[in-house]
Design a protein around this motif. Structure first.
Motif, mmCIF file in Angstrom:
data_model
loop_
_atom_site.group_PDB
_atom_site.id
_atom_site.type_symbol
_atom_site.label_atom_id
_atom_site.label_comp_id
_atom_site.label_asym_id
_atom_site.label_seq_id
_atom_site.Cartn_x
_atom_site.Cartn_y
_atom_site.Cartn_z
ATOM 1 N N ILE A 1 66.625 14.418 92.835
ATOM 2 C CA ILE A 1 65.588 15.104 92.569
ATOM 3 C C ILE A 1 66.413 15.536 90.645
ATOM 4 N N ARG A 2 65.500 15.530 89.935
ATOM 5 C CA ARG A 2 66.057 16.083 88.080
ATOM 6 C C ARG A 2 65.107 18.125 88.241
ATOM 7 N N GLU A 3 63.706 17.522 88.641
ATOM 8 C CA GLU A 3 62.819 18.894 88.094
ATOM 9 C C GLU A 3 62.063 18.495 89.575
ATOM 10 N N ILE A 4 61.666 20.634 89.259
ATOM 11 C CA ILE A 4 61.114 20.936 91.174
ATOM 12 C C ILE A 4 60.616 22.084 90.926
ATOM 13 N N GLU A 5 58.525 21.745 90.924
ATOM 14 C CA GLU A 5 58.442 23.557 90.486
ATOM 15 C C GLU A 5 57.336 23.672 92.346
ATOM 16 N N PHE A 6 57.589 25.184 91.915
ATOM 17 C CA PHE A 6 57.274 25.467 93.480
ATOM 18 C C PHE A 6 55.363 25.737 93.207
ATOM 19 N N PRO A 7 55.138 26.165 93.852
ATOM 20 C CA PRO A 7 53.639 26.746 94.168
ATOM 21 C C PRO A 7 53.230 27.511 94.912
ATOM 22 N N ASP A 8 52.874 28.434 94.138
ATOM 23 C CA ASP A 8 52.644 30.324 94.215
ATOM 24 C C ASP A 8 52.435 30.237 96.035
ATOM 25 N N ASN A 9 52.093 29.434 96.805
ATOM 26 C CA ASN A 9 52.387 29.820 98.629
ATOM 27 C C ASN A 9 53.836 29.965 98.926
ATOM 28 N N ILE A 10 54.845 29.236 98.202
ATOM 29 C CA ILE A 10 55.884 29.161 98.792
ATOM 30 C C ILE A 10 56.689 30.621 98.263
ATOM 31 N N LEU A 11 57.320 31.010 99.731
ATOM 32 C CA LEU A 11 58.347 32.458 99.803
ATOM 33 C C LEU A 11 59.611 32.533 100.043
ATOM 34 N N LYS A 12 60.340 32.005 100.419
ATOM 35 C CA LYS A 12 61.630 31.557 100.851
ATOM 36 C C LYS A 12 62.146 29.912 100.652
ATOM 37 N N ILE A 13 63.169 30.024 100.138
ATOM 38 C CA ILE A 13 63.749 29.143 99.858
ATOM 39 C C ILE A 13 65.224 28.824 100.457
ATOM 40 N N GLY A 14 65.426 27.903 101.586
ATOM 41 C CA GLY A 14 66.684 27.831 102.139
ATOM 42 C C GLY A 14 67.980 27.934 101.658
ATOM 43 N N ALA B 1 54.670 32.219 91.908
ATOM 44 C CA ALA B 1 54.794 33.637 91.978
ATOM 45 C C ALA B 1 55.071 34.503 93.725
ATOM 46 N N GLY B 2 55.012 33.144 93.992
ATOM 47 C CA GLY B 2 55.138 34.139 95.778
ATOM 48 C C GLY B 2 56.673 34.344 96.795
ATOM 49 N N ILE B 3 57.456 33.454 95.062
ATOM 50 C CA ILE B 3 59.207 33.823 95.998
ATOM 51 C C ILE B 3 59.677 34.635 95.828
ATOM 52 N N THR B 4 60.276 35.207 97.446
ATOM 53 C CA THR B 4 60.742 36.215 97.507
ATOM 54 C C THR B 4 62.599 36.421 97.705
ATOM 55 N N SER B 5 62.999 35.293 98.004
ATOM 56 C CA SER B 5 63.899 34.811 98.345
ATOM 57 C C SER B 5 64.525 32.988 98.277
#
Length: 288
Positions: A176-189, A205-209
């Motif tokens: 993967i070279r490009e990644i876009e996280f939508p606003d519903n994602i709150l946490k990236i493990g 806009a939803g990610i906190t961690s």
């Protein structure tokens, strides 16, 4: 009502099929001692109670709409399976449903899947060591397991609007070279995108961690050890916690702009690699 059973040919499976008295298509595992599953299957074939389909001949599967659940290990270690077609109606894919055991640089041939719009959950490690290059997770999916696509060949990834968390190791060791996280994602493990040649990241806009080594690597055995592909990164104010080695590969020519003041965040050791970190700036600074 069940009209036909498709199964491996272990002794317990043969016993259950015989007790039910239903016709069967048997796919003997070629990875067992003395090829005993083939011999088990032949017992039913000789009684006109079943047919044999050898695994090497199984390259494509199309599931009917009546299949709502794909159980754990349903197609595990089917090395020659290249294509699986899911129909609307399927709601759950079980743990290790596809893929193979860790075997160095060897991958299952599975390279094409398209998830149905009715799918809700995908179990842990369901597609490890597969050759899939594009994944679109539909909005209907609300839960995915750890290590879901770990060790794969994914180049393009689209995340739907139903997920809130990317679990640990989910997409580790892909392309993967490009990644876009939508606003519903709150946490990236933890290590969820480690060992990818990622160049661009867009945080919603939803990610906190952001977890440990989420976009880094895990030592000298990493596929991209000491290699940096990352361009400049903007971390919006909603992100409050960044784990150790989150951007481990970032080098001195990378600028990470953090909208939040440092005092408002939890920043673990070595989170930014060798990158230049600027706090409290707007995204426009990144291009100046």
């Amino acid at each position: 009502k069940t009209d036909l059973i498709v199964s491996r040919a272990g002794a317990s499976s043969i016993s259950e099929i015989t007790a039910l008295g239903l016709p069967s298509i048997l796919i003997p595992s070629p990875y067992v001692t003395e090829n005993h599953q083939y011999k088990n299957a032949m017992d039913l074939v000789n009684k006109n109670a079943g047919l044999i389909l050898e695994e090497k001949d199984l390259t494509s599967v199309e599931l009917p709409r009546s299949v709502t659940t794909l159980e754990s290990r349903a197609f595990f270690i089917y090395l020659n399976l290249e294509k699986i077609i899911f129909k609307d109606g399927l709601t759950s894919i079980g743990v290790s449903a596809f893929g193979i055991l860790p075997t160095g640089d060897n991958y299952a041939k599975l390279s094409f899947i398209m998830f149905p719009k009715t799918l809700n959950t995908i179990g842990a490690s369901a597609f490890r060591y597969t050759s899939i290059k594009q994944i679109i997770i539909p909005d209907s999916v609300t839960s995915i397991g750890i290590s879901l696509f770990m060790y794969g060949k994914i180049e393009n990834l689209i995340i739907g609007k139903g997920l809130t968390e990317i679990p640990n190791h989910s997409f580790k060791h892909n392309e993967i070279r490009e990644i876009e996280f939508p606003d519903n994602i709150l946490k990236i493990g933890q290590s969820s995108f480690a060992d990818n040649p990622i160049e661009e990241i867009t945080f919603g806009a939803g990610i906190t961690s952001i977890g440990y080594a989420a976009f880094g690597n895990e030592g000298q055995f990493s596929k991209y050890y000491n290699q940096n592909f990352l361009k400049n990164v903007y971390i919006p104010k909603n992100i409050m916690n960044i784990g150790e080695n989150a951007f481990e590969n970032a080098t001195s020519n990378v600028t990470i702009i953090v909208e939040n003041p440092e005092s408002a965040m939890t920043l673990e050791d070595n989170w930014s690699g060798s990158a230049t970190v600027i706090f409290g700036e707007e995204p426009s600074t990144i291009n100046e």
